[in-house]
Design a protein around this motif. Structure first.
Motif, mmCIF file in Angstrom:
data_model
loop_
_atom_site.group_PDB
_atom_site.id
_atom_site.type_symbol
_atom_site.label_atom_id
_atom_site.label_comp_id
_atom_site.label_asym_id
_atom_site.label_seq_id
_atom_site.Cartn_x
_atom_site.Cartn_y
_atom_site.Cartn_z
ATOM 1 N N ALA A 145 0.834 -1.206 0.000
ATOM 2 C CA ALA A 145 0.000 0.000 0.000
ATOM 3 C C ALA A 145 0.868 1.255 0.000
ATOM 4 O O ALA A 145 0.562 2.233 -0.689
ATOM 5 N N VAL A 146 1.960 1.220 0.741
ATOM 6 C CA VAL A 146 2.876 2.358 0.771
ATOM 7 C C VAL A 146 3.615 2.478 -0.557
ATOM 8 O O VAL A 146 3.768 3.569 -1.105
ATOM 9 N N ALA A 147 4.075 1.364 -1.092
ATOM 10 C CA ALA A 147 4.830 1.386 -2.349
ATOM 11 C C ALA A 147 3.970 1.867 -3.517
ATOM 12 O O ALA A 147 4.482 2.463 -4.461
ATOM 13 N N ALA A 148 2.679 1.621 -3.462
ATOM 14 C CA ALA A 148 1.788 2.020 -4.553
ATOM 15 C C ALA A 148 1.367 3.486 -4.462
ATOM 16 O O ALA A 148 0.790 4.016 -5.405
ATOM 17 N N ALA A 149 1.669 4.142 -3.352
ATOM 18 C CA ALA A 149 1.241 5.525 -3.157
ATOM 19 C C ALA A 149 1.930 6.461 -4.149
ATOM 20 O O ALA A 149 3.096 6.280 -4.489
ATOM 21 N N GLU A 150 1.193 7.449 -4.608
ATOM 22 C CA GLU A 150 1.747 8.435 -5.530
ATOM 23 C C GLU A 150 2.608 9.463 -4.802
ATOM 24 O O GLU A 150 3.472 10.081 -5.404
ATOM 25 N N TYR A 151 2.350 9.676 -3.543
ATOM 26 C CA TYR A 151 3.052 10.690 -2.767
ATOM 27 C C TYR A 151 3.888 10.029 -1.673
ATOM 28 O O TYR A 151 3.681 8.872 -1.323
ATOM 29 N N ASP A 152 4.821 10.781 -1.129
ATOM 30 C CA ASP A 152 5.616 10.275 -0.019
ATOM 31 C C ASP A 152 4.704 9.970 1.163
ATOM 32 O O ASP A 152 3.875 10.793 1.540
ATOM 33 N N THR A 153 4.850 8.784 1.702
ATOM 34 C CA THR A 153 3.996 8.363 2.810
ATOM 35 C C THR A 153 4.720 7.331 3.660
ATOM 36 O O THR A 153 5.711 6.738 3.228
ATOM 37 N N THR A 154 4.212 7.121 4.854
ATOM 38 C CA THR A 154 4.793 6.156 5.782
ATOM 39 C C THR A 154 3.667 5.355 6.420
ATOM 40 O O THR A 154 2.615 5.907 6.742
ATOM 41 N N ALA A 155 3.896 4.068 6.597
ATOM 42 C CA ALA A 155 2.951 3.213 7.323
ATOM 43 C C ALA A 155 3.719 2.443 8.385
ATOM 44 O O ALA A 155 4.853 2.010 8.162
ATOM 45 N N VAL A 156 3.090 2.279 9.532
ATOM 46 C CA VAL A 156 3.679 1.558 10.652
ATOM 47 C C VAL A 156 2.734 0.429 11.035
ATOM 48 O O VAL A 156 1.526 0.631 11.131
ATOM 49 N N ARG A 157 3.288 -0.757 11.243
ATOM 50 C CA ARG A 157 2.477 -1.918 11.609
ATOM 51 C C ARG A 157 3.154 -2.620 12.784
ATOM 52 O O ARG A 157 4.346 -2.900 12.736
ATOM 53 N N ALA A 158 2.401 -2.892 13.820
ATOM 54 C CA ALA A 158 2.936 -3.622 14.971
ATOM 55 C C ALA A 158 3.294 -5.044 14.532
ATOM 56 O O ALA A 158 2.574 -5.663 13.746
ATOM 57 N N LEU A 159 4.418 -5.524 15.032
ATOM 58 C CA LEU A 159 4.887 -6.861 14.675
ATOM 59 C C LEU A 159 4.701 -7.821 15.842
ATOM 60 O O LEU A 159 4.895 -7.451 16.998
ATOM 61 N N ASP A 160 4.380 -9.061 15.512
ATOM 62 C CA ASP A 160 4.305 -10.120 16.500
ATOM 63 C C ASP A 160 5.348 -11.186 16.178
ATOM 64 O O ASP A 160 5.117 -12.370 16.343
ATOM 65 N N ALA A 161 6.502 -10.742 15.692
ATOM 66 C CA ALA A 161 7.558 -11.655 15.271
ATOM 67 C C ALA A 161 8.828 -11.405 16.073
ATOM 68 O O ALA A 161 9.054 -10.305 16.566
ATOM 69 N N ARG A 162 9.628 -12.444 16.186
ATOM 70 C CA ARG A 162 10.929 -12.312 16.846
ATOM 71 C C ARG A 162 12.039 -12.051 15.840
ATOM 72 O O ARG A 162 13.072 -11.505 16.190
ATOM 73 N N ALA A 163 11.838 -12.480 14.600
ATOM 74 C CA ALA A 163 12.849 -12.288 13.557
ATOM 75 C C ALA A 163 12.158 -11.902 12.262
ATOM 76 O O ALA A 163 11.002 -12.276 12.024
ATOM 77 N N VAL A 164 12.862 -11.146 11.441
ATOM 78 C CA VAL A 164 12.323 -10.684 10.162
ATOM 79 C C VAL A 164 13.397 -10.847 9.101
ATOM 80 O O VAL A 164 14.589 -10.703 9.377
ATOM 81 N N ASP A 165 12.959 -11.173 7.894
ATOM 82 C CA ASP A 165 13.854 -11.299 6.744
ATOM 83 C C ASP A 165 13.190 -10.576 5.580
ATOM 84 O O ASP A 165 12.175 -11.041 5.058
ATOM 85 N N VAL A 166 13.733 -9.428 5.216
ATOM 86 C CA VAL A 166 13.167 -8.635 4.125
ATOM 87 C C VAL A 166 14.190 -8.569 3.005
ATOM 88 O O VAL A 166 15.359 -8.250 3.242
ATOM 89 N N ASP A 167 13.764 -8.891 1.802
ATOM 90 C CA ASP A 167 14.589 -8.597 0.633
ATOM 91 C C ASP A 167 13.757 -7.732 -0.305
ATOM 92 O O ASP A 167 12.685 -7.269 0.066
ATOM 93 N N SER A 168 14.228 -7.499 -1.499
ATOM 94 C CA SER A 168 13.559 -6.532 -2.373
ATOM 95 C C SER A 168 12.185 -6.995 -2.852
ATOM 96 O O SER A 168 11.389 -6.177 -3.299
ATOM 97 N N GLN A 169 11.876 -8.289 -2.737
ATOM 98 C CA GLN A 169 10.599 -8.781 -3.254
ATOM 99 C C GLN A 169 9.831 -9.692 -2.311
ATOM 100 O O GLN A 169 8.798 -10.230 -2.681
#
Length: 163
Positions: free
Chosen positions: A46-70
């Motif tokens: 939802a943030v990536a699709a925005a036309e304007y600069d925006t920020t979204a914050v989501r609470a996490l229920d995880a102990r570890a995260v692995d993010v890559d470009s896709q």
């Protein structure tokens, strides 16, 4: 006539063993659900699709995260879940400058030029993904500066802006 006498030691031993097995199974069941990687991916998209600069914050229920470009992966005691992102993003890992932008600093106050911002984003996108300790919040920030238009994704221990 063919019943087992209740005072037989092996009947008591069998009932005790069965009770221990049931107790072991019940106590080994996870007490929390697995993390919601699909919901996190929807927030990022939802943030990536925005036309304007925006920020979204989501609470996490995880102990570890692995993010890559896709892709995003989340892990807690109940299991590991993955979700594919609809847009290419820039995972914020060890780059302190990108982390400052993720927390809300304008890119022009952190980087000397838009080309330096673009190089840092490209390097972060090309880096190897790895499981990292998760913060309390997943943050996705779409920002642009000059010809650079990126969505930064990372985790923070405190909600950006103190809210």
């Amino acid at each position: 006539m063919f019943d087992t006498p209740v005072d037989a030691w092996y009947a008591w031993l069998g009932v005790s063993a069965a009770a221990l097995v049931v107790f072991g199974v019940v106590t080994s069941l996870p007490t929390t659900p697995p993390p919601d990687a699909a919901g996190a991916a929807e927030t990022v998209d939802a943030v990536a699709a925005a036309e304007y600069d925006t920020t979204a914050v989501r609470a996490l229920d995880a102990r570890a995260v692995d993010v890559d470009s896709q892709r995003i992966g989340l892990r807690n005691d109940a299991g590991t879940t993955h979700a594919t992102l609809g847009y290419r993003v820039v995972p914020v890992g060890d780059d302190a400058r990108l982390a400052r932008v993720l927390r809300g600093a304008p890119p022009r106050t952190v980087f000397a030029a838009a080309t330096a911002f673009k190089r840092a984003a490209s390097a972060a996108r090309a880096g190897d993904s790895a499981w990292r300790p998760a913060g309390d919040y997943l943050v996705a920030r779409h920002c642009s500066w000059g010809d650079v238009d990126v969505t930064l994704v990372g985790t923070l221990d405190a909600r950006p802006g103190g809210r």
